[in-house]
Motif scaffolding. Structure first.
Motif, PDB file in Angstrom:
ATOM      1  N   VAL A 154       0.824  -1.219   0.000  1.00 18.41           N
ATOM      2  CA  VAL A 154       0.000   0.000   0.000  1.00 18.41           C
ATOM      3  C   VAL A 154       0.856   1.266   0.000  1.00 18.41           C
ATOM      4  CG1 VAL A 154      -1.702   1.330   1.294  1.00 18.41           C
ATOM      5  CG2 VAL A 154      -2.037  -1.130   0.971  1.00 18.41           C
ATOM      6  N   PRO A 155       1.738   1.482   0.987  1.00 22.13           N
ATOM      7  CA  PRO A 155       2.547   2.705   0.940  1.00 22.13           C
ATOM      8  C   PRO A 155       3.477   2.736  -0.265  1.00 22.13           C
ATOM      9  CG  PRO A 155       3.307   1.248   2.699  1.00 22.13           C
ATOM     10  CD  PRO A 155       1.996   0.702   2.219  1.00 22.13           C
ATOM     11  N   LYS A 156       3.956   1.561  -0.696  1.00 23.63           N
ATOM     12  CA  LYS A 156       4.803   1.501  -1.895  1.00 23.63           C
ATOM     13  C   LYS A 156       4.056   2.001  -3.119  1.00 23.63           C
ATOM     14  CE  LYS A 156       4.412  -1.775  -4.392  1.00 23.63           C
ATOM     15  NZ  LYS A 156       5.084  -3.049  -4.327  1.00 23.63           N
ATOM     16  N   LYS A 157       2.799   1.562  -3.275  1.00 22.97           N
ATOM     17  CA  LYS A 157       2.038   1.946  -4.459  1.00 22.97           C
ATOM     18  C   LYS A 157       1.728   3.443  -4.452  1.00 22.97           C
ATOM     19  CE  LYS A 157      -0.062   0.709  -8.311  1.00 22.97           C
ATOM     20  NZ  LYS A 157      -1.277  -0.130  -8.400  1.00 22.97           N
ATOM     21  N   VAL A 158       1.511   4.022  -3.282  1.00 24.10           N
ATOM     22  CA  VAL A 158       1.317   5.472  -3.209  1.00 24.10           C
ATOM     23  C   VAL A 158       2.562   6.190  -3.719  1.00 24.10           C
ATOM     24  CG1 VAL A 158       1.002   7.433  -1.651  1.00 24.10           C
ATOM     25  CG2 VAL A 158      -0.360   5.368  -1.325  1.00 24.10           C
TER      26      VAL A 158
END
Length: 459
Positions: free
Chosen positions: A48-52
């Motif tokens: 999740v934070p990676k994709k942001v």
């Protein structure tokens, strides 16, 4: 406080929560034990934070390219703090969702870390909890090699704790985590050197894909130092030094990121006391139904050692609950033909066999391959090329492998994965009317094979 449940799950990540949600739907009493925010690695320190960050990097690329389309832009820099704050708020919102959802479902969330006491008992501190079934879903953590000065580097966890964008980065590891973080940092203006013991980036992927990826990274300004065995990190006046076994030194880094793999969180679960011995890698062996060697104890997700992907953990958890509580005695996940995406820049997607694996089949194998500049870069002087490979087997040319790197690869792969899972052939692809103009249409318009392999006689 209730201490007896039908099922207790150690770990509140994707796999554990999938078991919990499905088990409750079958009327079971469920407890989830986790000392961190619900959501696990995927939500808190992974997907999740990676994709942001990946989306932010895409916007940075688009802003740089906009002028060649006649769009006047001025980039004065980036507000790293604002990006991080927004990202963390998004993660927090998901944490709150899970906390509230678990409560609504009647699942008991026990804050803490558990130790197995028997095949029906776990301890959290001094409190003992009992269950008919225990599911181990404790996930994994980044590996830090035991070399001198290793503490000077950070892991992917540390990447999400950075309060600024480093200027010069050594990315140690050319696997999917290293490649993903490299693309993000490079887009934000960092100078990245990818250092790896392996001979090529994404070594476990198709060799052709690795070749195109290496060319793309070099074009983007990333330095590749492969075949480099890191033996030490040291602090120098100019920054952090990375040293190799053969005496080479790379200097001047203000950040070093370890991206050399992950290890299952099985160290402090009390496994030996109940008769489970993990492999040297930390993996807990299970059969295809997620059973461990101890009755009524199961393992799902990264700790089970099969395809460490969030959707795999979710699917395995749901199938396990279906089998244990839903009357579906044969429910288990199918580990064949699992689509995978690497969120590089541009993204990479694949499903099925790579060319080397396909050549070992005892049948004729045809390989179709193409590379082109997508319309996304029609007006840009320098743009990432799209590369595609379709691997077919047998006289019917059943599609057994599909590999793609390029704009939209992450989204187009899902649809092709459905077709391939259903047994699509090259003729099925050919009969499909293409969507024009698009990159995806190239997969259904490939004409002559680039290579044909025939089975060896009396192999």
């Amino acid at each position: 406080m209730n201490t007896k449940f039908d099922v207790i799950i150690l770990g509140g990540g994707s796999g554990g929560l999938a078991v919990a949600e499905r088990a409750v739907s079958y009327g079971q009493s469920v407890a989830v034990i986790d000392g961190s925010a619900l959501g696990g690695t995927c939500v808190n320190r992974g997907c999740v934070p990676k994709k942001v960050m990946w989306y932010a990097a895409n916007l940075a690329h688009a802003a740089h390219d906009a002028s060649e389309y006649g769009i006047k832009t001025h980039i004065s820099g980036m507000d790293w703090s604002r990006l991080v704050a927004g990202r963390q708020q998004y993660v927090t919102d998901i944490n709150h969702y899970w906390a509230n959802y678990v409560k609504e479902l009647g699942i008991t969330h026990i804050q803490g870390y558990a130790t197995l006491k028997s095949h029906t008992e776990v301890a959290v501190g001094d409190q003992i909890y009992h269950a008919k079934h225990i599911v181990l879903a404790t996930g994994s953590r980044p590996i830090v090699p035991p070399v001198p000065g290793a503490e000077l580097g950070i892991t992917s966890d540390g990447f999400f704790e950075l309060n600024h964008c480093p200027k010069k980065v050594a990315m140690i590891g050319a696997g999917y985590i290293g490649i993903e973080l490299t693309g993000i940092l490079q887009a934000f203006g960092a100078q990245v050197t990818v250092i790896g013991l392996e001979a090529r980036p994404l070594e476990l992927f198709d060799e052709g894909l690795s070749t195109v990826l290496a060319e793309t990274l070099t074009q983007q300004g990333v330095e590749l130092r492969l075949g480099f065995m890191v033996t030490a990190l040291s602090q120098q006046d100019s920054g952090i030094r990375v040293s190799s076994k053969d005496g080479q030194h790379l200097d001047g880094f203000d950040a070093v990121i370890w991206a050399v793999g992950r290890r299952p969180n099985t160290d402090n679960l009390g496994l030996a006391e109940i008769g489970i011995t993990p492999l040297r890698s930390g993996v807990i062996e299970t059969d295809l139904y997620q059973n461990t060697v101890v009755p009524n104890i199961y393992a799902v997700g990264d700790i089970a050692g099969r395809s460490p992907l969030t959707p795999v953990a979710v699917a395995a958890g749901r199938r396990l609950a279906d089998r244990l509580f839903g009357g579906q005695a044969n429910a288990k996940i199918d580990y064949d033909l699992i689509p995978t995406v690497v969120f590089a820049h541009p993204p990479i997607g694949c499903i099925g066999l790579n060319e080397t694996q396909a050549k070992a089949l005892d049948t004729v194998v045809t390989v179709y391959e193409t590379a082109f500049t997508p319309m996304r870069y029609a007006l840009n002087k320098k743009g990432n090329r799209t590369w595609m490979k379709l691997i077919c087997a047998g006289e019917t040319e059943k599609v057994v492998g599909l590999h793609v790197m390029g704009e939209g690869a992450d989204e187009m792969l899902q649809g092709f994965a459905v077709a391939i899972k259903m047994g699509a052939t090259k003729a099925d692809f050919d009969r499909t009317i293409p969507i024009h103009p698009s990159s995806a249409e190239e997969f259904v318009t490939l004409k002559r094979p680039d290579r044909v392999y025939y089975p060896k006689i009396n192999r």
